[in-house]
Enzyme design. Structure first.
Site, PDB file in Angstrom:
ATOM      1  N   ASN A   1     -11.338  -2.178  -5.083  1.00  0.00           N
ATOM      2  CA  ASN A   1     -10.663  -1.394  -6.003  1.00  0.00           C
ATOM      3  C   ASN A   1     -11.261  -1.048  -7.039  1.00  0.00           C
ATOM      4  O   ASN A   1     -10.793  -0.164  -7.805  1.00  0.00           O
ATOM      5  CB  ASN A   1      -9.022  -1.993  -6.047  1.00  0.00           C
ATOM      6  CG  ASN A   1      -8.043  -1.925  -4.956  1.00  0.00           C
ATOM      7  OD1 ASN A   1      -7.485  -2.650  -4.914  1.00  0.00           O
ATOM      8  ND2 ASN A   1      -8.378  -0.875  -4.183  1.00  0.00           N
TER       9      ASN A   1
ATOM     10  N   ARG B   1     -12.568   2.331  -7.826  1.00  0.00           N
ATOM     11  CA  ARG B   1     -11.764   3.476  -8.005  1.00  0.00           C
ATOM     12  C   ARG B   1     -12.044   4.070  -9.517  1.00  0.00           C
ATOM     13  O   ARG B   1     -12.673   3.496 -10.426  1.00  0.00           O
ATOM     14  CB  ARG B   1     -10.234   3.138  -7.882  1.00  0.00           C
ATOM     15  CG  ARG B   1      -9.582   2.650  -6.605  1.00  0.00           C
ATOM     16  CD  ARG B   1      -8.134   2.437  -6.732  1.00  0.00           C
ATOM     17  NE  ARG B   1      -7.823   2.079  -5.154  1.00  0.00           N
ATOM     18  CZ  ARG B   1      -6.574   2.112  -4.832  1.00  0.00           C
ATOM     19  NH1 ARG B   1      -5.481   2.411  -5.750  1.00  0.00           N
ATOM     20  NH2 ARG B   1      -6.383   1.861  -3.560  1.00  0.00           N
TER      21      ARG B   1
ATOM     22  N   ASP C   1       0.836  -1.215  -0.100  1.00  0.00           N
ATOM     23  CA  ASP C   1       0.096   0.111   0.120  1.00  0.00           C
ATOM     24  C   ASP C   1       0.957   1.180   0.003  1.00  0.00           C
ATOM     25  O   ASP C   1       1.904   1.283   0.591  1.00  0.00           O
ATOM     26  CB  ASP C   1      -0.869   0.060   1.516  1.00  0.00           C
ATOM     27  CG  ASP C   1      -1.937   0.922   1.078  1.00  0.00           C
ATOM     28  OD1 ASP C   1      -2.428   1.451   0.102  1.00  0.00           O
ATOM     29  OD2 ASP C   1      -2.519   1.464   2.221  1.00  0.00           O
ATOM     30  N   GLY C   2       0.531   2.455  -0.604  1.00  0.00           N
ATOM     31  CA  GLY C   2       0.876   3.681  -0.414  1.00  0.00           C
ATOM     32  C   GLY C   2       1.514   3.863  -1.901  1.00  0.00           C
ATOM     33  O   GLY C   2       2.200   5.089  -2.098  1.00  0.00           O
TER      34      GLY C   2
HETATM   35  C1  IPE Z   1      -5.415  -2.590   0.171  1.00  0.00           C
HETATM   36  O1  IPE Z   1      -5.270  -1.219  -0.192  1.00  0.00           O
HETATM   37  C2  IPE Z   1      -5.835  -3.424  -1.141  1.00  0.00           C
HETATM   38  C3  IPE Z   1      -4.418  -3.487  -2.178  1.00  0.00           C
HETATM   39  C4  IPE Z   1      -3.254  -3.458  -1.478  1.00  0.00           C
HETATM   40  C5  IPE Z   1      -4.531  -4.150  -3.234  1.00  0.00           C
HETATM   41  P1  IPE Z   1      -6.128  -0.169  -0.350  1.00  0.00           P
HETATM   42  O2  IPE Z   1      -5.567   1.153  -0.468  1.00  0.00           O
HETATM   43  O3  IPE Z   1      -7.317  -0.436  -1.283  1.00  0.00           O
HETATM   44  O4  IPE Z   1      -6.892  -0.368   1.125  1.00  0.00           O
HETATM   45  P2  IPE Z   1      -7.711   1.010   2.039  1.00  0.00           P
HETATM   46  O5  IPE Z   1      -8.572   1.600   0.990  1.00  0.00           O
HETATM   47  O6  IPE Z   1      -6.458   1.980   2.378  1.00  0.00           O
HETATM   48  O7  IPE Z   1      -8.274   0.166   3.023  1.00  0.00           O
HETATM   49  C1  IPE Z   2      -1.520   0.078  -3.284  1.00  0.00           C
HETATM   50  O1  IPE Z   2      -1.255   1.547  -3.519  1.00  0.00           O
HETATM   51  C2  IPE Z   2      -1.909  -0.420  -4.498  1.00  0.00           C
HETATM   52  C3  IPE Z   2      -3.372  -0.872  -4.925  1.00  0.00           C
HETATM   53  C4  IPE Z   2      -4.264  -0.845  -3.879  1.00  0.00           C
HETATM   54  C5  IPE Z   2      -3.827  -1.207  -6.245  1.00  0.00           C
HETATM   55  P1  IPE Z   2      -2.588   2.554  -3.480  1.00  0.00           P
HETATM   56  O2  IPE Z   2      -3.047   2.887  -4.813  1.00  0.00           O
HETATM   57  O3  IPE Z   2      -3.671   2.171  -2.695  1.00  0.00           O
HETATM   58  O4  IPE Z   2      -1.882   3.689  -2.907  1.00  0.00           O
HETATM   59  P2  IPE Z   2      -2.259   4.750  -1.759  1.00  0.00           P
HETATM   60  O5  IPE Z   2      -2.862   4.177  -0.672  1.00  0.00           O
HETATM   61  O6  IPE Z   2      -3.547   5.721  -2.316  1.00  0.00           O
HETATM   62  O7  IPE Z   2      -1.094   5.880  -1.511  1.00  0.00           O
HETATM   63 MG    MG Z   3      -4.053   2.504  -0.555  1.00  0.00          MG
END
Ligand code: IPE
Ligand code: IPE
Ligand code: MG
Length: 271
Positions: A83, A86, A35-36
């Site tokens: 997801n 999104r 994540d991030g």
């Molecule tokens: C969790 O990350 C899902 C994946 C890493 C694929 P998200 O970014 O979707 O989770 P939330 O929304 O912060 O809970």
């Molecule tokens: C994790 O990074 C990847 C996926 C969930 C696909 P994010 O896209 O959730 O990144 P942040 O949390 O918005 O920084």
């Molecule tokens: Mg995220």
């Protein structure tokens, strides 16, 4: 290596940390909520895509390191059922990146004898991605050095409800005769039935939540949360996570004296 143990970890090189890790008990199965990526890009004034692209390098690092250490399973949460909600542009970007990753990684997975698997509602992915998934799964099927599993269109709750529905189905058509469902039978119906339960779950980016990942399987998994954003999470960070895991005492509900030095592991479920 005892001489390194008292040292401040920050003073040690990655190689030295690696040697320390190799001395301890290694987890058999590591699960990661990467994540991030978005925040990594945002901090640099870049589009979110840049974060996802950079994140692929961390995936490569994690796979290589686990393979090097002899860890037998690595499961990565790459795309959740949630997801899909999104913005469409981001979803399309992620699907394209996924296809590109599969095309590019096949060779490396074969060279390193890594078996590739997926968990989740794969049928919801675009047809061209499904074709690549099946291709890489088939070609790497016989590899036995490590299993790399990507969770795609995955949700812990749909995994559980899908299992319940399969059980009902198998029961009605006579394939399942048991009148009582044990934990072991149930876990055999989960997407992860080919994997041991994770020993260590890592989540990057500072969030301390599970976001619907492996809800059944992590009953006794050790959790590790770090503020590092996924694209910055490289070999050294992963080694530090494993080192932290090695300092813990897993008790599985027992008392200290019962588990001391026994290396007790929990199986996939009680009978
Ligand atoms: C969790 O990350 C899902 C994946 C890493 C694929 P998200 O970014 O979707 O989770 P939330 O929304 O912060 O809970
Ligand atoms: C994790 O990074 C990847 C996926 C969930 C696909 P994010 O896209 O959730 O990144 P942040 O949390 O918005 O920084
Ligand atoms: Mg995220």
């Amino acid at each position: 290596m005892d001489c390194l143990k008292g040292n401040n970890l920050e003073e040690l090189t990655t190689k030295e940390i690696c040697l320390l890790v190799k001395e301890g008990d290694l987890p058999s199965h590591i699960a990661i909520i990467m994540d991030g990526n978005g925040r990594w890009a945002e901090k640099r004034g870049l589009p979110r895509l840049a974060g996802h692209r950079e994140g692929i390098k961390s995936v490569r690092d994690a796979v290589t390191l686990c393979r090097e250490l002899g860890i037998s399973a690595l499961t990565i949460y790459a795309f959740s059922v949630e997801n899909w909600m999104r913005p469409r542009r981001e979803v399309v970007t992620l699907m394209n990146l996924l296809e590109e990753y599969l095309q590019r990684e096949l060779k490396t997975l074969l060279q390193n004898e890594v078996r590739f698997k997926t968990i989740g509602r794969i049928e919801q992915l675009p047809a061209s991605v499904i074709r690549w998934i099946r291709n890489v799964e088939e070609k790497t099927e016989k590899n036995d050095k490590m299993t790399l599993t990507l969770a795609l269109s995955y949700s812990g709750r749909t995994e559980i409800t899908d299992a319940v529905n399969k059980i009902i189905n198998d029961y009605s058509n006579g394939r399942l005769k048991d009148r009582e469902i044990t934990e072991l039978t149930f876990s055999g119906y989960l997407y992860t039935n080919f994997l041991p339960e994770p020993d260590l779950l890592i989540r990057t980016s500072g969030e301390a939540r599970l976001s619907n990942f492996l809800l059944w399987e992590i009953a006794y998994t050790e959790l590790y949360f770090t503020g590092t954003l996924w694209p910055d999470f490289r070999k050294r960070d992963m080694l530090l996570a494993i080192l932290d895991y090695q300092k813990r005492e897993r008790r599985f509900g027992l008392i200290k004296e019962q588990v001391a030095g026994k290396g007790i592991k929990r199986s996939r479920g009680a009978q």
